[in-house]
Design a protein around this motif. Structure first.
Motif, PDB file in Angstrom:
ATOM      1  N   UNK A 237      -3.031  -7.591  -2.473  1.00 23.63           N
ATOM      2  CA  UNK A 237      -2.850  -6.927  -1.177  1.00 23.63           C
ATOM      3  C   UNK A 237      -2.176  -7.853  -0.169  1.00 23.63           C
ATOM      4  N   UNK A 238      -2.483  -9.123  -0.201  1.00 21.98           N
ATOM      5  CA  UNK A 238      -1.882 -10.056   0.759  1.00 21.98           C
ATOM      6  C   UNK A 238      -0.363 -10.019   0.681  1.00 21.98           C
ATOM      7  N   UNK A 239       0.179  -9.947  -0.530  1.00 22.31           N
ATOM      8  CA  UNK A 239       1.635  -9.889  -0.683  1.00 22.31           C
ATOM      9  C   UNK A 239       2.189  -8.590  -0.108  1.00 22.31           C
ATOM     10  N   UNK A 240       1.521  -7.476  -0.356  1.00 24.48           N
ATOM     11  CA  UNK A 240       1.969  -6.199   0.200  1.00 24.48           C
ATOM     12  C   UNK A 240       1.917  -6.222   1.722  1.00 24.48           C
ATOM     13  N   UNK A 241       0.889  -6.849   2.274  1.00 24.77           N
ATOM     14  CA  UNK A 241       0.790  -6.910   3.732  1.00 24.77           C
ATOM     15  C   UNK A 241       1.897  -7.770   4.325  1.00 24.77           C
ATOM     16  N   UNK A 242       2.262  -8.854   3.649  1.00 24.87           N
ATOM     17  CA  UNK A 242       3.390  -9.660   4.127  1.00 24.87           C
ATOM     18  C   UNK A 242       4.670  -8.841   4.152  1.00 24.87           C
ATOM     19  N   UNK A 243       4.817  -7.965   3.158  1.00 23.99           N
ATOM     20  CA  UNK A 243       6.049  -7.194   3.014  1.00 23.99           C
ATOM     21  C   UNK A 243       6.016  -5.877   3.775  1.00 23.99           C
ATOM     22  N   UNK A 244       4.855  -5.493   4.301  1.00 25.31           N
ATOM     23  CA  UNK A 244       4.724  -4.196   4.954  1.00 25.31           C
ATOM     24  C   UNK A 244       5.841  -3.906   5.965  1.00 25.31           C
ATOM     25  N   UNK A 245       6.246  -4.858   6.810  1.00 30.01           N
ATOM     26  CA  UNK A 245       7.292  -4.550   7.801  1.00 30.01           C
ATOM     27  C   UNK A 245       8.619  -4.103   7.197  1.00 30.01           C
ATOM     28  N   UNK A 246       8.873  -4.460   5.926  1.00 34.67           N
ATOM     29  CA  UNK A 246      10.160  -4.094   5.319  1.00 34.67           C
ATOM     30  C   UNK A 246      10.009  -2.981   4.285  1.00 34.67           C
ATOM     31  N   UNK A 247       8.815  -2.432   4.155  1.00 41.67           N
ATOM     32  CA  UNK A 247       8.580  -1.387   3.162  1.00 41.67           C
ATOM     33  C   UNK A 247       8.387  -0.029   3.822  1.00 41.67           C
ATOM     34  N   UNK A 248       8.697   1.024   3.064  1.00 39.26           N
ATOM     35  CA  UNK A 248       8.344   2.385   3.471  1.00 39.26           C
ATOM     36  C   UNK A 248       6.914   2.650   3.001  1.00 39.26           C
ATOM     37  N   UNK A 249       6.153   3.406   3.800  1.00 37.79           N
ATOM     38  CA  UNK A 249       4.751   3.670   3.482  1.00 37.79           C
ATOM     39  C   UNK A 249       4.526   5.176   3.429  1.00 37.79           C
ATOM     40  N   UNK A 250       3.789   5.608   2.398  1.00 33.43           N
ATOM     41  CA  UNK A 250       3.476   7.022   2.193  1.00 33.43           C
ATOM     42  C   UNK A 250       1.995   7.155   1.858  1.00 33.43           C
ATOM     43  N   UNK A 251       1.543   8.383   1.705  1.00 31.24           N
ATOM     44  CA  UNK A 251       0.238   8.696   1.124  1.00 31.24           C
ATOM     45  C   UNK A 251       0.477   9.570  -0.093  1.00 31.24           C
ATOM     46  N   UNK A 252      -0.438   9.480  -1.073  1.00 29.36           N
ATOM     47  CA  UNK A 252      -0.432  10.501  -2.102  1.00 29.36           C
ATOM     48  C   UNK A 252      -1.359  11.634  -1.655  1.00 29.36           C
ATOM     49  N   UNK A 253      -1.545  12.626  -2.508  1.00 31.37           N
ATOM     50  CA  UNK A 253      -2.333  13.798  -2.121  1.00 31.37           C
ATOM     51  C   UNK A 253      -3.809  13.486  -1.922  1.00 31.37           C
ATOM     52  N   UNK A 254      -4.255  12.323  -2.398  1.00 28.58           N
ATOM     53  CA  UNK A 254      -5.654  11.918  -2.227  1.00 28.58           C
ATOM     54  C   UNK A 254      -5.830  10.953  -1.058  1.00 28.58           C
ATOM     55  N   UNK A 255      -4.755  10.716  -0.306  1.00 29.32           N
ATOM     56  CA  UNK A 255      -4.842   9.828   0.835  1.00 29.32           C
ATOM     57  C   UNK A 255      -4.658   8.362   0.521  1.00 29.32           C
ATOM     58  N   UNK A 256      -4.305   8.028  -0.716  1.00 30.01           N
ATOM     59  CA  UNK A 256      -4.087   6.636  -1.090  1.00 30.01           C
ATOM     60  C   UNK A 256      -2.751   6.166  -0.524  1.00 30.01           C
ATOM     61  N   UNK A 257      -2.745   4.970   0.023  1.00 26.39           N
ATOM     62  CA  UNK A 257      -1.540   4.418   0.623  1.00 26.39           C
ATOM     63  C   UNK A 257      -0.584   3.936  -0.467  1.00 26.39           C
ATOM     64  N   UNK A 258       0.662   4.386  -0.369  1.00 23.84           N
ATOM     65  CA  UNK A 258       1.702   4.010  -1.320  1.00 23.84           C
ATOM     66  C   UNK A 258       2.811   3.265  -0.599  1.00 23.84           C
ATOM     67  N   UNK A 259       3.348   2.259  -1.247  1.00 28.89           N
ATOM     68  CA  UNK A 259       4.442   1.468  -0.697  1.00 28.89           C
ATOM     69  C   UNK A 259       5.702   1.713  -1.512  1.00 28.89           C
TER      70      UNK A 259
END
Length: 383
Positions: A237-259
């Motif tokens: 998760x730490x790596x995803x959080x570092x990259x969050x500013x440059x990633x697109x973020x979505x949810x799936x139908x269950x509310x799970x966060x997708x990058x």
């Protein structure tokens, strides 16, 4: 983990089509085998033949000789990486991905500590390295050599420790289409003549960040847990959080966060998806924590018997059946009814595979037997 922030929702079919596009399965790519192996971050290769069939399902004009040539020239290699399973990787990825998953391999050794009482693991790694770098060795030979120094240790535990502590590759002719060979091992550094590791790409802060971006390019959109499942790692998760500013973020139908990569292909959910024949252990079916984007709940578990995976058939982008190739006869087992048009497309795709992977080569079939008989038939696949 669900996010409290409002983001666009991607339904199952939308995720399916996006993943198929990344996996080169919506249409065959005009791409070299080497570039495809790199794009896909490796091909699952527990058995010898599957990487060839994986590329046939994904690349226009692919023939087994192309990947075989890469194996023989050492541009791709077979080694244990993600999920402690054998993968076919480019030379670059063999040198860089194995260090990334080394913590998981170290944890694997810990499960065998009881059989390694009194064994100095650093000394074991040095002893095994010297032995396999003098010439490629079988695992049995490695085990016997280590028993000389630690005769009271459990032989299997010694083997596991050597395999986990060292980046061992299977040397050719093992893995070369149309040839056979015992599994013989040496270090990736010895085989490639280069040190493992390497500097991170200039655009990323840490090597793992680059791999996150590449995973999303090949398997996205995806959750943190999805990538952890693919890699067999935790704490990403730490790596995803570092990259969050440059990633697109979505949810799936269950509310799970997708990058995802902002410019990653996300085709319309109604985009046609042709039938595709995938070999056993294809990473498409193994590289997400939530596999419903490819495997509907009602067919979950049907592609396995015990711990053995079957060859699988995709229809409309989803798991829809199994297949088995014997000589030139292809048997297809469908899990449910399909339209007449879909059945005709399955037959056409199956005939293409037989023609290009059996009749078009001197190597025989997925099982290694000579071509005989022929045709596509629908029936049951025996476990």
């Amino acid at each position: 983990m669900a996010s409290r922030t409002t983001h666009p929702v991607l339904g199952t079919r939308a995720l399916n089509r996006a993943t198929l596009a990344r996996q080169l399965l919506l249409s065959r790519a005009e791409m070299s085998a080497r570039d495809a192996v790199a794009h896909l971050l490796g091909l699952q290769a527990q058995n010898v033949k599957p990487p060839y069939f994986q590329l046939h399902a994904r690349l226009a004009g692919f023939r087994p000789a192309e990947l075989a040539g890469l194996m023989e020239s050492r541009e791709v290699v077979r080694m244990v990486t993600m999920r402690s399973t054998i993968h076919t990787h480019t030379a670059h990825d063999a040198l860089t991905l194995r260090p990334l998953v080394q913590p998981a391999r170290d944890r694997e050794v810990a499960y065998f500590r009881k059989g390694l009482a009194g064994v100095d693991l650093d000394r074991l790694a040095e002893r095994a390295r010297a032995f396999v770098e003098s010439e490629p060795r079988t695992m049995g030979e490695i085990r016997e050599e280590l028993l000389r120094d630690w005769p009271d240790a459990d032989p299997q535990s010694l083997s596991v420790a050597a395999r986990c502590r060292l980046p061992l590759v299977q040397v050719t002719p093992r893995g070369v289409w149309g040839r056979s060979g015992q599994v013989r091992l040496t270090t990736v550094e010895q085989w490639l003549g280069k040190p493992a590791g390497g500097a991170p790409a200039p655009a990323v802060a840490q090597p793992v960040d680059e791999v996150v971006l590449r995973y999303l390019a090949a398997f996205g959109p995806a959750s943190v847990k999805d990538m952890q499942t693919w890699a067999g790692l935790t704490r990403l998760r730490e790596a995803f959080e570092r990259l969050r500013p440059v990633l697109a973020v979505f949810h799936d139908e269950n509310g799970v966060e997708l990058f995802d990569l902002p410019d990653g292909p996300r085709p319309d959910a109604d985009t046609p998806a042709p039938p595709r024949f995938l070999p056993e252990f294809d990473n498409l079916l193994l590289s997400h924590a939530d596999r419903t984007r490819v495997v509907a709940p009602e067919v979950k578990g049907r592609s396995w018997t015990g711990n053995q995976a079957h060859c699988t058939l995709l229809v409309d982008g989803f798991l829809a059946g199994l297949w088995k190739l014997e000589g030139r006869e292809l048997t297809v087992e469908l899990f449910g009814r399909v339209s007449k048009t879909a059945k005709e497309e399955i037959v056409a795709e199956g005939e293409r595979m037989v023609e290009e992977m059996v009749e078009g080569t001197a190597a025989g079939t997925a099982g290694g037997t000579r071509a005989s008989g022929g045709g596509v038939r629908f029936g049951a696949i025996k476990g």
